[in-house]
Scaffold this motif. Structure first.
Motif, mmCIF file in Angstrom:
data_model
loop_
_atom_site.group_PDB
_atom_site.id
_atom_site.type_symbol
_atom_site.label_atom_id
_atom_site.label_comp_id
_atom_site.label_asym_id
_atom_site.label_seq_id
_atom_site.Cartn_x
_atom_site.Cartn_y
_atom_site.Cartn_z
ATOM 1 N N GLU A 28 -9.832 30.532 18.113
ATOM 2 C CA GLU A 28 -9.812 31.702 18.993
ATOM 3 C C GLU A 28 -10.816 31.575 20.138
ATOM 4 O OE1 GLU A 28 -7.793 34.209 19.218
ATOM 5 O OE2 GLU A 28 -6.748 34.161 17.303
ATOM 6 N N VAL A 36 -4.201 27.960 18.379
ATOM 7 C CA VAL A 36 -4.278 29.222 17.636
ATOM 8 C C VAL A 36 -2.990 29.413 16.838
ATOM 9 C CG1 VAL A 36 -4.425 31.740 17.810
ATOM 10 C CG2 VAL A 36 -5.882 30.306 19.267
ATOM 11 N N TYR A 112 -5.028 41.273 17.221
ATOM 12 C CA TYR A 112 -6.481 41.113 17.237
ATOM 13 C C TYR A 112 -7.189 42.114 16.334
ATOM 14 C CZ TYR A 112 -5.925 37.471 20.598
ATOM 15 O OH TYR A 112 -5.555 36.282 21.213
ATOM 16 N N GLN A 115 -6.738 40.566 13.027
ATOM 17 C CA GLN A 115 -7.585 39.369 13.026
ATOM 18 C C GLN A 115 -9.038 39.734 12.748
ATOM 19 O OE1 GLN A 115 -6.701 35.759 13.988
ATOM 20 N NE2 GLN A 115 -8.332 36.023 12.541
#
Length: 149
Positions: A28, A36, A112, A115
Motif C-alpha cells: 500500500e 496491491v 480502505y 483495510q
C-alpha cells in the motif's frame, strides 16, 4: 511429538500473519496498484497454511496443558479465544472481502476502511500470539532450569 509440534505450529502461524500484515503495508505504501492487487488476492491462499498452523498450535497447546489452567498456561489459554474470534470474525472475512474488491480494482473508501480494520485486527493477533510465544518460552526455560536438561 506434541512438544515439537506446538512451537513450530505457533511460529508458523505468527510468521504467516506477520507476512500478510507486512506485505499489505509495504504494498500500500510503496508499490503499484498491480502489486496491491497481487498481495490482496494472494493472502486468502495463505489460509491453507495459517488455519492448520493455528489449529495445530491450539490443539497441541491444549494437550500439553493437560487440563491445567494456572499460571502462564492459564494466561495463554485466556488469549486463545480472542485470537480465534479475531481471526474468524474479522480477519478472514476482511481478507476475503479485500481480495474480492482488489480483484475488481475497487479501491474505494469501503476498501480502505476494511483495510484499516484488518491492519488493526492483524496487529492485535500478532501481539497476542507473540505474547503466547514469549510465555511459552518462559515456561520452557523454567522447566529446563528446574533440572530437565
Amino acid at each position: 511429538m506434541t512438544k515439537s509440534l506446538h512451537p513450530v505450529a505457533g511460529a508458523t502461524a505468527l510468521l504467516t500473519i506477520i507476512t500478510f500484515w507486512t506485505s499489505t503495508v509495504l504494498s500500500e505504501l510503496l508499490a503499484t496498484e498491480a502489486v496491491v492487487i497481487a498481495v490482496k488476492t494472494t493472502i486468502p491462499w495463505g489460509f491453507f497454511l495459517l488455519i492448520p498452523a493455528l489449529a495445530a498450535a491450539g490443539g497441541s497447546g491444549f494437550a500439553l496443558a493437560k487440563g491445567r489452567r494456572a499460571g502462564l498456561v492459564g494466561v495463554k489459554a485466556k488469549r486463545m479465544p480472542f485470537i480465534a474470534a479475531n481471526g474468524f470474525l474479522i480477519l478472514i472475512p476482511a481478507a476475503l472481502f479485500l481480495s474480492y474488491k482488489a480483484g475488481q480494482v475497487e479501491f474505494d473508501s469501503v476498501f480502505y476502511g476494511v483495510q484499516g480494520l484488518e491492519l488493526i485486527a492483524g496487529a492485535v493477533n500478532i501481539t497476542l500470539i507473540a505474547l503466547n510465544m514469549r510465555d511459552g518460552l518462559k515456561m520452557r526455560r523454567g522447566r529446563l532450569s528446574a533440572g530437565d536438561r
